[in-house]
Design a protein around this motif. Structure first.
Motif, PDB file in Angstrom:
ATOM      1  N   GLY A  40       7.582   5.123   1.071  1.00 11.86           N
ATOM      2  CA  GLY A  40       6.154   5.247   0.261  1.00 11.86           C
ATOM      3  C   GLY A  40       5.604   6.421   1.056  1.00 11.86           C
ATOM      4  N   LEU A  41       4.414   6.662   0.734  1.00 12.55           N
ATOM      5  CA  LEU A  41       3.453   7.890   1.244  1.00 12.55           C
ATOM      6  C   LEU A  41       3.422   7.322   2.690  1.00 12.55           C
ATOM      7  N   ALA A  42       3.496   8.246   3.746  1.00 11.43           N
ATOM      8  CA  ALA A  42       3.381   7.750   5.208  1.00 11.43           C
ATOM      9  C   ALA A  42       2.192   7.049   5.604  1.00 11.43           C
ATOM     10  N   THR A  43       1.110   7.822   5.279  1.00  7.96           N
ATOM     11  CA  THR A  43      -0.299   7.524   5.640  1.00  7.96           C
ATOM     12  C   THR A  43      -0.488   6.116   4.847  1.00  7.96           C
ATOM     13  N   ALA A  44      -0.414   5.889   3.650  1.00  5.68           N
ATOM     14  CA  ALA A  44      -0.577   4.831   2.858  1.00  5.68           C
ATOM     15  C   ALA A  44       0.209   3.663   3.276  1.00  5.68           C
ATOM     16  N   VAL A  45       1.381   3.712   3.569  1.00  7.59           N
ATOM     17  CA  VAL A  45       2.289   2.663   4.164  1.00  7.59           C
ATOM     18  C   VAL A  45       1.574   2.179   5.365  1.00  7.59           C
ATOM     19  N   GLN A  46       1.227   3.166   6.304  1.00  3.73           N
ATOM     20  CA  GLN A  46       0.619   2.889   7.544  1.00  3.73           C
ATOM     21  C   GLN A  46      -0.764   1.917   7.607  1.00  3.73           C
ATOM     22  N   VAL A  47      -1.411   2.358   6.758  1.00  9.79           N
ATOM     23  CA  VAL A  47      -2.534   1.440   6.593  1.00  9.79           C
ATOM     24  C   VAL A  47      -2.269  -0.201   6.140  1.00  9.79           C
ATOM     25  N   GLY A  48      -1.308  -0.221   5.186  1.00 10.92           N
ATOM     26  CA  GLY A  48      -1.024  -1.599   4.748  1.00 10.92           C
ATOM     27  C   GLY A  48      -0.290  -2.574   5.874  1.00 10.92           C
ATOM     28  N   LEU A  49       0.452  -1.565   6.577  1.00  7.10           N
ATOM     29  CA  LEU A  49       1.391  -2.318   7.557  1.00  7.10           C
ATOM     30  C   LEU A  49       0.492  -2.516   8.945  1.00  7.10           C
ATOM     31  N   ALA A  50      -0.390  -1.726   9.212  1.00 12.21           N
ATOM     32  CA  ALA A  50      -1.279  -2.069  10.290  1.00 12.21           C
ATOM     33  C   ALA A  50      -2.222  -3.289   9.834  1.00 12.21           C
ATOM     34  N   ALA A  51      -2.791  -3.394   8.536  1.00 11.14           N
ATOM     35  CA  ALA A  51      -3.372  -4.434   8.036  1.00 11.14           C
ATOM     36  C   ALA A  51      -2.463  -5.691   8.240  1.00 11.14           C
ATOM     37  N   GLY A  52      -1.494  -5.589   7.764  1.00 12.97           N
ATOM     38  CA  GLY A  52      -0.630  -6.827   7.800  1.00 12.97           C
ATOM     39  C   GLY A  52      -0.532  -7.405   9.397  1.00 12.97           C
ATOM     40  N   LYS A  53      -0.251  -6.337  10.290  1.00 13.57           N
ATOM     41  CA  LYS A  53      -0.077  -6.732  11.633  1.00 13.57           C
ATOM     42  C   LYS A  53      -1.374  -7.390  12.143  1.00 13.57           C
ATOM     43  N   THR A 100       0.721  -1.257   0.107  1.00 13.77           N
ATOM     44  CA  THR A 100      -0.011   0.111  -0.038  1.00 13.77           C
ATOM     45  C   THR A 100       0.912   1.320  -0.027  1.00 13.77           C
ATOM     46  N   SER A 101       2.037   1.117  -0.790  1.00 12.72           N
ATOM     47  CA  SER A 101       3.226   2.209  -0.428  1.00 12.72           C
ATOM     48  C   SER A 101       2.701   3.393  -1.313  1.00 12.72           C
ATOM     49  N   CYS A 102       1.804   3.394  -2.385  1.00 12.97           N
ATOM     50  CA  CYS A 102       1.358   4.476  -3.144  1.00 12.97           C
ATOM     51  C   CYS A 102      -0.250   4.691  -3.492  1.00 12.97           C
ATOM     52  N   ASP A 103      -0.637   4.487  -4.596  1.00 10.64           N
ATOM     53  CA  ASP A 103      -1.965   4.476  -4.878  1.00 10.64           C
ATOM     54  C   ASP A 103      -2.544   3.186  -5.292  1.00 10.64           C
ATOM     55  N   GLU A 104      -1.680   1.768  -5.265  1.00 15.97           N
ATOM     56  CA  GLU A 104      -2.307   0.637  -5.412  1.00 15.97           C
ATOM     57  C   GLU A 104      -2.455  -0.154  -4.054  1.00 15.97           C
ATOM     58  N   ARG A 157      -7.143   6.788   2.444  1.00 13.33           N
ATOM     59  CA  ARG A 157      -8.421   6.483   2.444  1.00 13.33           C
ATOM     60  C   ARG A 157      -8.938   5.251   1.413  1.00 13.33           C
ATOM     61  N   ALA A 158      -8.282   5.293   0.420  1.00 17.14           N
ATOM     62  CA  ALA A 158      -8.599   4.202  -0.488  1.00 17.14           C
ATOM     63  C   ALA A 158      -8.120   3.024  -0.054  1.00 17.14           C
ATOM     64  N   HIS A 159      -7.036   2.757   0.325  1.00 11.83           N
ATOM     65  CA  HIS A 159      -6.519   1.553   1.031  1.00 11.83           C
ATOM     66  C   HIS A 159      -7.394   0.893   1.819  1.00 11.83           C
ATOM     67  N   LEU A 160      -7.834   1.744   2.801  1.00  7.45           N
ATOM     68  CA  LEU A 160      -8.720   1.523   4.066  1.00  7.45           C
ATOM     69  C   LEU A 160      -9.900   0.758   3.713  1.00  7.45           C
ATOM     70  N   HIS A 161     -10.438   1.378   2.285  1.00  6.95           N
ATOM     71  CA  HIS A 161     -11.557   0.567   1.723  1.00  6.95           C
ATOM     72  C   HIS A 161     -11.495  -0.784   0.835  1.00  6.95           C
ATOM     73  N   ALA A 162     -10.270  -0.750   0.247  1.00  5.32           N
ATOM     74  CA  ALA A 162      -9.876  -1.878  -0.537  1.00  5.32           C
ATOM     75  C   ALA A 162      -9.109  -2.873   0.266  1.00  5.32           C
TER      76      ALA A 162
END
Ligand code: KG4
Ligand code: ZN
Length: 394
Positions: free
Chosen positions: A83-96, A9-13, A49-54
């Motif tokens: 990557g983009l700080a907030t975007a990376v955080q969403v994916g890392l939090a999901a991974g955890k 989730t580092s950018c827009d994908e 925000r899009a990562h959160l949804h997807a």
């Protein structure tokens, strides 16, 4: 055979991949690209925000494609930076969250190591040593790779200013082509004459550092050409001439690096490696120099979840201990190792090169930037109903 769930989730994908023993079992990808198009570059808040949804639907989709369930996952890998700080955080939090609930280890991995590892899914194990040219929206680096799971990555050269993809995106803007600019330039360039305009080949002089890159002068040359051109712009000619200049510079430096280091395999990876001209010229020059060229299929060059699962798979198979569950994201991490182990308690020190996507300006005019930069204007975000994010801490 351990099965690895990878999250990117580092950018827009929002990418999810499932890999076991170097084989891609299934993957899924969502993109918020269209939501950024009108700003001419990625807006981090919209991406996050899009990562959160997807993220949840993409994980389910990838599992379905692989024909497995959550109980089959043996480890989770997630991009922890750059990557983009907030975007990376969403994916890392999901991974955890997945790792914790499934009771499996978490591997926080470097996004660029994923770009290199993804080629394993297409072309099998990497050789003992290789040179990697990573050309993406945020980075441009020539690297000397050993064992990607164990050995430190050696930077032979990076970019002095823009990243390759950033240059493509900004030149596309100048030509009135849509975002993302790389694929748009690649498309229109097919109709152009590659010998029409002799754009400069940056950092290729006899006294220039052999493995370093720079795109600012080339971008400015395109801008000047556009400004001075009378009548309708020959967009296809400009696009193909720009692309040729970039491809020429990349392939020259990459082949030189292979020769200088006695390495016979070149890995061409990252979003810009999807470019048809870069691929064709690299094939031609590597064949002439006796170098084995490895380039992933275009869909694996741009950001995806399979690449994160691929590097996670390498780490697991190498018996490397996982990251601590308290691992913090590092949006500016330089690639030295594939695995992140640091627990962040303080703001990171600025390390060069930073991920340039964080600093992308919505509009680039082609004029040199003043040395004292003013903050870019904050783009207006689309209206969002507040109940979309109830319970989510922004
Ligand atoms: O690796 P990537 O998907 O994301 C980052 O890690 O940054 O790279 C995205 C970049 C964008 O700048 C995009 O314009 C560029 O890769 N790109 C291309 C092509 N496809 C994507 N550039 C040139 N030609 C292409 N066909
Ligand atoms: Zn990338």
């Amino acid at each position: 055979m351990p099965v690895i769930l990878g999250i990117e989730t580092s950018c827009d994908e929002t990418g999810v991949g499932i890999v076991a023993d170097g084989v891609l079992l299934g993957d899924a990808l969502a993109t918020s690209m269209d939501e950024h198009a009108r700003f001419g570059g990625v807006v981090p808040e919209i991406a996050a925000r899009a990562h959160l949804h997807a993220i949840t639907p993409m994980v389910r989709h990838a599992l379905d494609k692989a024909g497995i369930g959550f109980g089959d996952i043996d480890a989770v890998a997630a991009t922890a930076g750059p990557g983009l700080a907030t975007a990376v955080q969403v994916g890392l939090a999901a991974g955890k969250a997945y790792a914790l609930t499934l009771g499996v280890p978490l591997y926080g991995v470097h996004h660029l190591a994923g770009h290199a590892a993804v080629d394993i899914l297409d072309h099998g194990p990497l050789p003992e040593r290789s040179i990697a040219l990573i050309i993406s929206g945020g980075h441009t680096s020539l690297l000397l790779l050993g064992d990607l799971a164990r050995d430190p990555v050696i930077h032979l050269g990076d970019t002095a200013d823009d990243a390759a993809g950033e240059a493509f995106d900004q030149v596309a803007r100048l030509l009135g082509l849509p975002y993302p600019g790389g694929p748009a330039i690649d498309r229109v360039a097919r109709e152009g004459d590659p010998t029409a305009i002799a754009f400069p080949r940056p950092m290729t002089g006899p006294h220039d550092p052999p493995y370093r890159f720079s795109f600012f002068g080339l971008k400015t040359a395109v801008a000047r050409h556009v400004e001075r051109h009378p009548g309708p712009l020959p967009i296809a000619d400009i696009a193909v001439s720009f692309q040729e200049a970039v491809a020429d510079t990349f392939t020259r430096k990459a082949v030189t690096a292979c020769r200088d280091h006695g390495v016979d395999t070149l890995l061409l990876v990252g979003g810009v490696a999807a470019n048809s001209c870069v691929r064709a010229l690299a094939e031609h020059r590597c064949a002439a120099a006796g170098i084995t060229l490895r380039v992933p299929a275009p869909r694996l060059c741009t950001d995806n979840g399979a690449m994160i699962a691929a590097i996670g798979d390498l780490l697991v198979r190498a018996g490397i201990a996982p990251s601590p569950p308290t691992l913090g994201a590092d949006p500016n991490a330089r690639l030295t190792h594939a695995l992140f182990t640091r627990i962040r308690t303080e703001p990171p020190e600025r390390e060069a090169p930073v991920d340039r996507r964080e600093r992308r300006r919505p509009v680039w005019t082609g004029r040199p930037q003043p040395t004292t930069q003013t903050a870019p204007a904050t783009p207006t975000l689309p209206n969002t109903s507040s109940d979309d994010f109830s319970g989510v801490d922004h």
